[in-house]
Design a protein around this motif. Structure first.
Motif, PDB file in Angstrom:
ATOM      1  N   ASP A  75       0.841  -1.197   0.000  1.00 32.24           N
ATOM      2  CA  ASP A  75       0.000   0.000   0.000  1.00 32.24           C
ATOM      3  C   ASP A  75       0.880   1.252   0.000  1.00 32.24           C
ATOM      4  N   PHE A  76       1.601   1.462  -1.100  1.00 32.83           N
ATOM      5  CA  PHE A  76       2.416   2.659  -1.237  1.00 32.83           C
ATOM      6  C   PHE A  76       2.708   2.888  -2.713  1.00 32.83           C
ATOM      7  N   THR A  77       3.086   4.110  -3.027  1.00 28.93           N
ATOM      8  CA  THR A  77       3.488   4.448  -4.388  1.00 28.93           C
ATOM      9  C   THR A  77       4.775   5.249  -4.326  1.00 28.93           C
ATOM     10  N   GLN A  78       5.477   5.257  -5.416  1.00 27.31           N
ATOM     11  CA  GLN A  78       6.688   6.047  -5.533  1.00 27.31           C
ATOM     12  C   GLN A  78       6.343   7.386  -6.165  1.00 27.31           C
ATOM     13  N   SER A  79       6.839   8.472  -5.594  1.00 25.72           N
ATOM     14  CA  SER A  79       6.563   9.799  -6.125  1.00 25.72           C
ATOM     15  C   SER A  79       7.886  10.521  -6.390  1.00 25.72           C
ATOM     16  N   PRO A  80       7.868  11.561  -7.197  1.00 26.20           N
ATOM     17  CA  PRO A  80       9.118  12.236  -7.553  1.00 26.20           C
ATOM     18  C   PRO A  80       9.734  13.020  -6.407  1.00 26.20           C
ATOM     19  N   ASN A  81      11.037  13.237  -6.489  1.00 30.35           N
ATOM     20  CA  ASN A  81      11.731  14.090  -5.534  1.00 30.35           C
ATOM     21  C   ASN A  81      11.408  15.546  -5.824  1.00 30.35           C
ATOM     22  N   GLY A  82      11.765  16.411  -4.878  1.00 34.05           N
ATOM     23  CA  GLY A  82      11.669  17.841  -5.113  1.00 34.05           C
ATOM     24  C   GLY A  82      10.288  18.433  -5.005  1.00 34.05           C
ATOM     25  N   ILE A  83       9.308  17.651  -4.568  1.00 32.66           N
ATOM     26  CA  ILE A  83       7.936  18.149  -4.455  1.00 32.66           C
ATOM     27  C   ILE A  83       7.452  18.024  -3.019  1.00 32.66           C
ATOM     28  N   SER A  84       7.029  19.123  -2.452  1.00 33.16           N
ATOM     29  CA  SER A  84       6.425  19.118  -1.124  1.00 33.16           C
ATOM     30  C   SER A  84       4.951  18.816  -1.298  1.00 33.16           C
ATOM     31  N   THR A  85       4.404  17.927  -0.487  1.00 31.10           N
ATOM     32  CA  THR A  85       3.027  17.482  -0.671  1.00 31.10           C
ATOM     33  C   THR A  85       2.033  18.623  -0.491  1.00 31.10           C
ATOM     34  N   SER A  86       0.972  18.577  -1.285  1.00 39.40           N
ATOM     35  CA  SER A  86      -0.108  19.552  -1.159  1.00 39.40           C
ATOM     36  C   SER A  86      -0.977  19.187   0.040  1.00 39.40           C
ATOM     37  N   PRO A  87      -1.655  20.158   0.625  1.00 41.91           N
ATOM     38  CA  PRO A  87      -2.535  19.860   1.755  1.00 41.91           C
ATOM     39  C   PRO A  87      -3.637  18.878   1.373  1.00 41.91           C
ATOM     40  N   ILE A  88      -3.910  17.949   2.276  1.00 45.53           N
ATOM     41  CA  ILE A  88      -5.031  17.030   2.106  1.00 45.53           C
ATOM     42  C   ILE A  88      -6.269  17.710   2.667  1.00 45.53           C
ATOM     43  N   LEU A  89      -7.347  17.736   1.897  1.00 45.14           N
ATOM     44  CA  LEU A  89      -8.545  18.428   2.350  1.00 45.14           C
ATOM     45  C   LEU A  89      -9.351  17.540   3.277  1.00 45.14           C
ATOM     46  N   THR A  90      -9.571  18.013   4.482  1.00 44.55           N
ATOM     47  CA  THR A  90     -10.328  17.258   5.479  1.00 44.55           C
ATOM     48  C   THR A  90     -11.495  18.111   5.950  1.00 44.55           C
ATOM     49  N   SER A  91     -12.718  17.658   5.714  1.00 42.78           N
ATOM     50  CA  SER A  91     -13.881  18.461   6.078  1.00 42.78           C
ATOM     51  C   SER A  91     -14.100  18.437   7.584  1.00 42.78           C
ATOM     52  N   ASN A  92     -14.893  19.406   8.058  1.00 38.85           N
ATOM     53  CA  ASN A  92     -15.174  19.478   9.488  1.00 38.85           C
ATOM     54  C   ASN A  92     -15.845  18.215  10.004  1.00 38.85           C
ATOM     55  N   SER A  93     -16.597  17.516   9.157  1.00 42.83           N
ATOM     56  CA  SER A  93     -17.300  16.318   9.618  1.00 42.83           C
ATOM     57  C   SER A  93     -16.341  15.166   9.916  1.00 42.83           C
ATOM     58  N   TYR A  94     -15.081  15.288   9.453  1.00 46.76           N
ATOM     59  CA  TYR A  94     -14.082  14.259   9.727  1.00 46.76           C
ATOM     60  C   TYR A  94     -12.902  14.788  10.534  1.00 46.76           C
ATOM     61  N   ASP A  95     -12.982  16.025  10.970  1.00 44.23           N
ATOM     62  CA  ASP A  95     -11.869  16.668  11.666  1.00 44.23           C
ATOM     63  C   ASP A  95     -11.738  16.104  13.077  1.00 44.23           C
ATOM     64  N   GLN A  96     -10.642  15.352  13.319  1.00 45.26           N
ATOM     65  CA  GLN A  96     -10.477  14.683  14.605  1.00 45.26           C
ATOM     66  C   GLN A  96     -10.089  15.632  15.737  1.00 45.26           C
ATOM     67  N   THR A  97      -9.824  16.903  15.404  1.00 45.38           N
ATOM     68  CA  THR A  97      -9.557  17.873  16.459  1.00 45.38           C
ATOM     69  C   THR A  97     -10.853  18.426  17.049  1.00 45.38           C
ATOM     70  N   LEU A  98     -11.995  18.114  16.414  1.00 43.94           N
ATOM     71  CA  LEU A  98     -13.296  18.538  16.927  1.00 43.94           C
ATOM     72  C   LEU A  98     -13.905  17.430  17.776  1.00 43.94           C
ATOM     73  N   THR A  99     -14.909  17.790  18.577  1.00 42.42           N
ATOM     74  CA  THR A  99     -15.599  16.797  19.392  1.00 42.42           C
ATOM     75  C   THR A  99     -16.543  15.990  18.504  1.00 42.42           C
ATOM     76  N   PRO A 100     -16.950  14.786  18.944  1.00 42.01           N
ATOM     77  CA  PRO A 100     -17.916  14.003  18.162  1.00 42.01           C
ATOM     78  C   PRO A 100     -19.186  14.786  17.854  1.00 42.01           C
ATOM     79  N   GLU A 101     -19.650  15.600  18.832  1.00 41.08           N
ATOM     80  CA  GLU A 101     -20.862  16.380  18.615  1.00 41.08           C
ATOM     81  C   GLU A 101     -20.656  17.429  17.517  1.00 41.08           C
ATOM     82  N   GLN A 102     -19.482  18.070  17.532  1.00 40.12           N
ATOM     83  CA  GLN A 102     -19.189  19.072  16.513  1.00 40.12           C
ATOM     84  C   GLN A 102     -19.066  18.431  15.128  1.00 40.12           C
ATOM     85  N   ARG A 103     -18.454  17.236  15.074  1.00 40.46           N
ATOM     86  CA  ARG A 103     -18.336  16.546  13.791  1.00 40.46           C
ATOM     87  C   ARG A 103     -19.706  16.130  13.269  1.00 40.46           C
TER      88      ARG A 103
END
Length: 407
Positions: free
Chosen positions: A254-282
C-alpha cells in the motif's frame, strides 16, 4: 555484532499497479527508480550495531509533523497510496534494510518499518514546506520546536552548540527522522559517503534509524519486538500503534513512488471528519454538509442558483501544534473513520497526477508523462471516492464524486 549475508528484499513483489505507473513516470524524468543498494556494498560501508539498546530516545515529539492532526491516525493510514514516498526516501529505506541486513542479520530490519517512522516523523522529509532534493537532502531543512519544557514539551538543554539545530540554548529535533542532537551524536552515520553525518539527509538518517532500532536484542520481523524497538525510538504507545499500522500497510504494497523535489499539497479534510473537533461538533458539521449538498443538488435539477457547500479547511501537510516529552501519548484514536471527502462540484479536485502534469507543462516531457499521470489521477480519484461512497453505491453519488475529479 559482525557482518552477515544480505537478506532478501522484503515484500518487493507487493508493489501495486499504481506504484508501477508512478515508477514509469519517474523513469521518464530520468530517475533510475528504486536504488539497488545490494550492488557494490563494501565492508567499510557496513555500520556497527551496538550490542545494547540505546537508552535515550531518538525522538521526543508527541505530535510529529508528519501526522495531520485533523485527519488523525486513521486518515494517515487511509491516504498512504495517494500520499506517495519520494524516490530518494524509498531508496534510502531500502538501503538501510540492506546495510543492516549485512551488519546484523538476526535483527531482520524491514525497510517498511523505517519508512513508517519516516512517514510519521516528517512525511518522508516533506513537512513545513520541505522537499527532498535528488541527493536526498531535506530542503530548506526540517527543525522541530525548541525542547524548552513549555506546553508539555521535554526540556533538553543544548547539546550540540547549535551545530545541527541552529539553537545554542535548547535542542530541536532535526531532519526527516527527527533525531534529537544528543542521540544523533551517538547513532548518526554517513550512509551516502559524502563525508558528512547529516541528519537532514534521508540516506544518513534512515540508516541511523535502522542502527537505533537494531541495537540490542530483538527480531524486528516479529511485531512484538518491533513494537519494543519503536517505543524506544519515541516513547508513546499511540506512536507505536500508528507506526506499526503504516509499516504493515507498506509491507502489503500500500504505497506508491513519487518524484523528488515536491512538497506534498494539503489534504482536504472536512469538518465532519476533523479529529480535532468533538464528536458532537463533527456530527453537526456532517448534518450541515449533507443539507448543503442536498440543496445544491436540488438547485442543479431546477437550474436555479444554489449556495455552495461549506468550505473545506486544509488538513495534511500542515504543522500541528507540537507536543513534548517522550513519555506521553498524543494520537487520539478517532471515534469515526477518517476519510478525505471530495471537494464541492464547483471546483475540480486536485490530484498528485495533475500536479505532476502541471509541473512538466510546456516541456518535452508533457506528452510522455500524460498517460501515466492521467492513470494516476484516475486511481487517486477512485480511492478518494470509495472512502466517501463505500462500494461505489449508490452509483449516482459515486459518479458525482468522480466528476469532481474530472472523470
Amino acid at each position: 555484532m559482525g557482518a552477515h549475508k544480505l537478506t532478501r528484499w522484503q515484500k518487493a513483489s507487493a508493489l501495486v499497479p499504481m506504484a508501477v505507473l508512478v515508477g514509469a513516470w519517474g523513469a521518464a524524468l530520468g530517475n533510475s527508480g528504486l536504488a539497488n543498494a545490494s550492488d557494490g556494498i563494501s565492508d567499510s560501508e557496513i555500520p556497527d550495531v551496538p550490542a545494547t539498546a540505546f537508552e535515550q530516545p531518538a525522538s521526543v515529539q508527541q505530535a510529529p509533523g508528519g501526522v495531520d492532526q485533523k485527519a488523525g491516525a486513521a486518515g494517515t493510514v487511509a491516504t498512504l497510496s495517494t500520499n506517495g514516498i519520494p524516490t530518494a526516501a524509498l531508496a534510502a529505506y531500502r538501503r538501510a534494510e540492506t546495510l543492516l541486513g549485512k551488519a546484523d542479520e538476526a535483527c531482520n530490519l524491514p525497510w517498511n518499518l523505517v519508512a513508517a517512522i519516516g512517514r510519521v516523523e516528517s512525511n518522508h522529509g516533506r513537512t513545513n514546506g520541505n522537499a527532498l532534493d535528488t541527493t536526498g537532502i531535506a530542503q530548506p531543512g526540517i527543525y522541530g520546536v525548541p525542547l524548552d519544557g513549555n506546553d508539555g514539551r521535554a526540556e533538553i538543554r543544548d547539546t550540540d552548540s547549535g551545530a545541527l539545530d541552529k539553537n545554542s540554548v535548547y535542542d530541536l529535533a532535526v531532519g526527516p527522522m527527527q533525531f534529537i542532537p544528543g542521540t544523533w551524536a551517538s547513532v548518526g552515520v554517513d550512509s551516502d559517503n559524502d563525508g558528512s553525518k547529516n541528519p537532514q539527509s534521508i540516506n544518513d538518517a534512515a540508516t541511523s534509524a535502522g542502527i537505533y532500532l537494531c541495537a540490542g536484542e530483538g527480531d524486528l520481523s516479529d511485531p512484538k519486538d518491533a513494537a519494543v524497538a519503536v517505543k524506544r525510538y519515541n516513547n508513546s504507545d499511540a506512536y507505536v500503534d500508528l507506526v506499526l499500522q503504516i509499516s504493515a500497510a507498506y509491507a502489503s504494497g500500500d504505497f506508491t513512488q513519487s518524484p523528488n523535489g515536491i512538497s506534498t499539497s494539503p489534504i482536504l479534510t472536512s469538518n465532519s471528519y476533523d479529529q480535532t473537533l468533538t464528536p458532537e461538533q463533527r456530527s453537526k458539521a456532517a448534518k450541515t454538509q449533507k443539507a448543503a449538498e442536498k440543496k445544491a443538488s436540488e438547485g442543479t435539477k431546477t437550474d436555479k442558483p444554489s449556495k455552495p457547500g461549506p468550505t473545506t479547511p486544509p488538513g495534511g501537510g500542515s504543522t500541528p501544534k507540537p507536543g513534548g516529552s517522550g513519555g506521553g501519548d498524543s494520537f487520539d484514536e478517532p471515534s469515526t473513520p477518517t476519510a478525505t471527502p471530495s471537494p464541492t462540484a464547483t471546483t475540480k479536485a486536485p490530484t498528485l497526477g495533475g500536479g505532476v502534469q502541471d509541473g512538466v507543462k510546456d516541456t518535452p516531457l508533457a506528452p510522455i508523462t500524460k498517460p501515466v499521470t492521467d492513470a494516476l489521477s484516475y486511481l487517486e480519484a477512485q480511492t478518494q471516492c470509495l472512502f466517501k461512497v463505500p462500494f461505489g453505491l449508490p452509483k449516482e453519488k459515486y459518479a458525482a464524486c468522480m466528476a469532481t475529479y474530472g472523470f
